[in-house]
Design an enzyme around this catalytic site. Structure first.
Site, PDB file in Angstrom:
ATOM      1  N   HIS A   1     -47.665   6.233 -17.057  1.00 28.27           N
ATOM      2  CA  HIS A   1     -46.283   5.737 -17.090  1.00 28.27           C
ATOM      3  C   HIS A   1     -45.666   6.081 -18.426  1.00 28.27           C
ATOM      4  CE1 HIS A   1     -49.008   2.544 -18.394  1.00 28.27           C
ATOM      5  NE2 HIS A   1     -48.048   2.187 -19.228  1.00 28.27           N
TER       6      HIS A   1
ATOM      7  N   HIS B   1     -42.780   4.822 -21.043  1.00 26.83           N
ATOM      8  CA  HIS B   1     -41.887   3.719 -21.435  1.00 26.83           C
ATOM      9  C   HIS B   1     -40.578   4.291 -21.968  1.00 26.83           C
ATOM     10  CE1 HIS B   1     -45.044   0.451 -21.860  1.00 26.83           C
ATOM     11  NE2 HIS B   1     -45.836   1.518 -21.969  1.00 26.83           N
TER      12      HIS B   1
HETATM   13  P1  5GP Z   1     -49.199   0.152 -21.347  1.00 24.94           P
HETATM   14  O1  5GP Z   1     -49.626  -0.888 -22.352  1.00 24.94           O
HETATM   15  O2  5GP Z   1     -50.290   0.427 -20.337  1.00 24.94           O
HETATM   16  O3  5GP Z   1     -48.631   1.399 -21.952  1.00 24.94           O
HETATM   17  O4  5GP Z   1     -47.968  -0.493 -20.592  1.00 24.94           O
HETATM   18  C1  5GP Z   1     -48.071  -1.289 -19.474  1.00 24.94           C
HETATM   19  C2  5GP Z   1     -46.727  -1.970 -19.318  1.00 24.94           C
HETATM   20  O5  5GP Z   1     -46.604  -2.419 -17.994  1.00 24.94           O
HETATM   21  C3  5GP Z   1     -46.530  -3.183 -20.229  1.00 24.94           C
HETATM   22  O6  5GP Z   1     -45.359  -3.003 -21.003  1.00 24.94           O
HETATM   23  C4  5GP Z   1     -46.427  -4.363 -19.263  1.00 24.94           C
HETATM   24  O7  5GP Z   1     -45.505  -5.317 -19.693  1.00 24.94           O
HETATM   25  C5  5GP Z   1     -45.971  -3.681 -17.989  1.00 24.94           C
HETATM   26  N1  5GP Z   1     -46.429  -4.312 -16.752  1.00 24.94           N
HETATM   27  C6  5GP Z   1     -47.718  -4.684 -16.462  1.00 24.94           C
HETATM   28  N2  5GP Z   1     -47.783  -5.181 -15.206  1.00 24.94           N
HETATM   29  C7  5GP Z   1     -46.520  -5.108 -14.711  1.00 24.94           C
HETATM   30  C8  5GP Z   1     -45.959  -5.471 -13.447  1.00 24.94           C
HETATM   31  O8  5GP Z   1     -46.635  -5.976 -12.541  1.00 24.94           O
HETATM   32  N3  5GP Z   1     -44.633  -5.230 -13.258  1.00 24.94           N
HETATM   33  C9  5GP Z   1     -43.847  -4.670 -14.248  1.00 24.94           C
HETATM   34  N4  5GP Z   1     -42.554  -4.471 -13.972  1.00 24.94           N
HETATM   35  N5  5GP Z   1     -44.345  -4.335 -15.458  1.00 24.94           N
HETATM   36  C10 5GP Z   1     -45.662  -4.548 -15.679  1.00 24.94           C
END
Ligand code: 5GP
Ligand code: ZN
Length: 135
Positions: free
Chosen positions: A101, A103
């Site tokens: 993903h 951001h």
């Molecule tokens: P990472 O730390 O893996 O780069 O980012 C994961 C992101 O996904 C985090 O910013 C977290 O808040 C978001 N996130 C995790 N679970 C969910 C979810 O079920 N729905 C949404 N909309 N965001 C999520």
């Protein structure tokens, strides 16, 4: 390939509802549930790739095009004064959901969001070593 145990596969493919800003055949863009700043959004491919090293180059290129389109709209609509694109790979880099993903974090003056690092100093030895891997 979808991964049936992956929450972002389920969200991207509409099995779990989400606040969706954009959708096409290949991607869904959703609002992050724990935003660093107003408008913090995630670009999710509908296919499952764990990280940058797994996602094919052409899919990544199209994700970048989506980022440009949607982040431009976010920036304008929310009157942001900056925007960070952030993409984490691996636990040590802060990845918590192991489905690629991207951001998009709109930024505002004095928003107190921390995206960064303490600058080090490049050593001659590291520079030589690392450059040598690319020869
Ligand atoms: P990472 O730390 O893996 O780069 O980012 C994961 C992101 O996904 C985090 O910013 C977290 O808040 C978001 N996130 C995790 N679970 C969910 C979810 O079920 N729905 C949404 N909309 N965001 C999520
Ligand atoms: Zn997945």
């Amino acid at each position: 390939m979808k991964d049936c145990n992956c929450i972002f596969c389920k969200i991207a493919n509409g099995e779990i509802p989400s606040a969706t800003l954009y959708e096409d055949d290949e991607f869904r863009v959703i609002l992050d549930l724990n935003p660093a700043a107003k408008g913090h959004s995630l670009i999710l491919p509908k296919e499952h790739y764990a990280n940058l090293f797994e996602i094919p180059e052409d899919v990544l290129g199209r994700a970048a095009a989506v980022a440009k389109k949607v982040s431009g709209k976010l920036f304008t609509a929310l009157h942001a004064t900056g925007l960070n694109l952030v993409q984490n790979n691996g636990r040590s880099a802060g990845q918590t959901v192991f489905h690629f993903h991207l951001h998009m974090i709109p930024r505002y003056d004095d928003d107190n969001v921390k995206v960064g690092w303490v600058p080090g100093s490049l050593t001659e030895q590291d520079a030589k070593e690392i450059v040598s891997y690319f020869k």
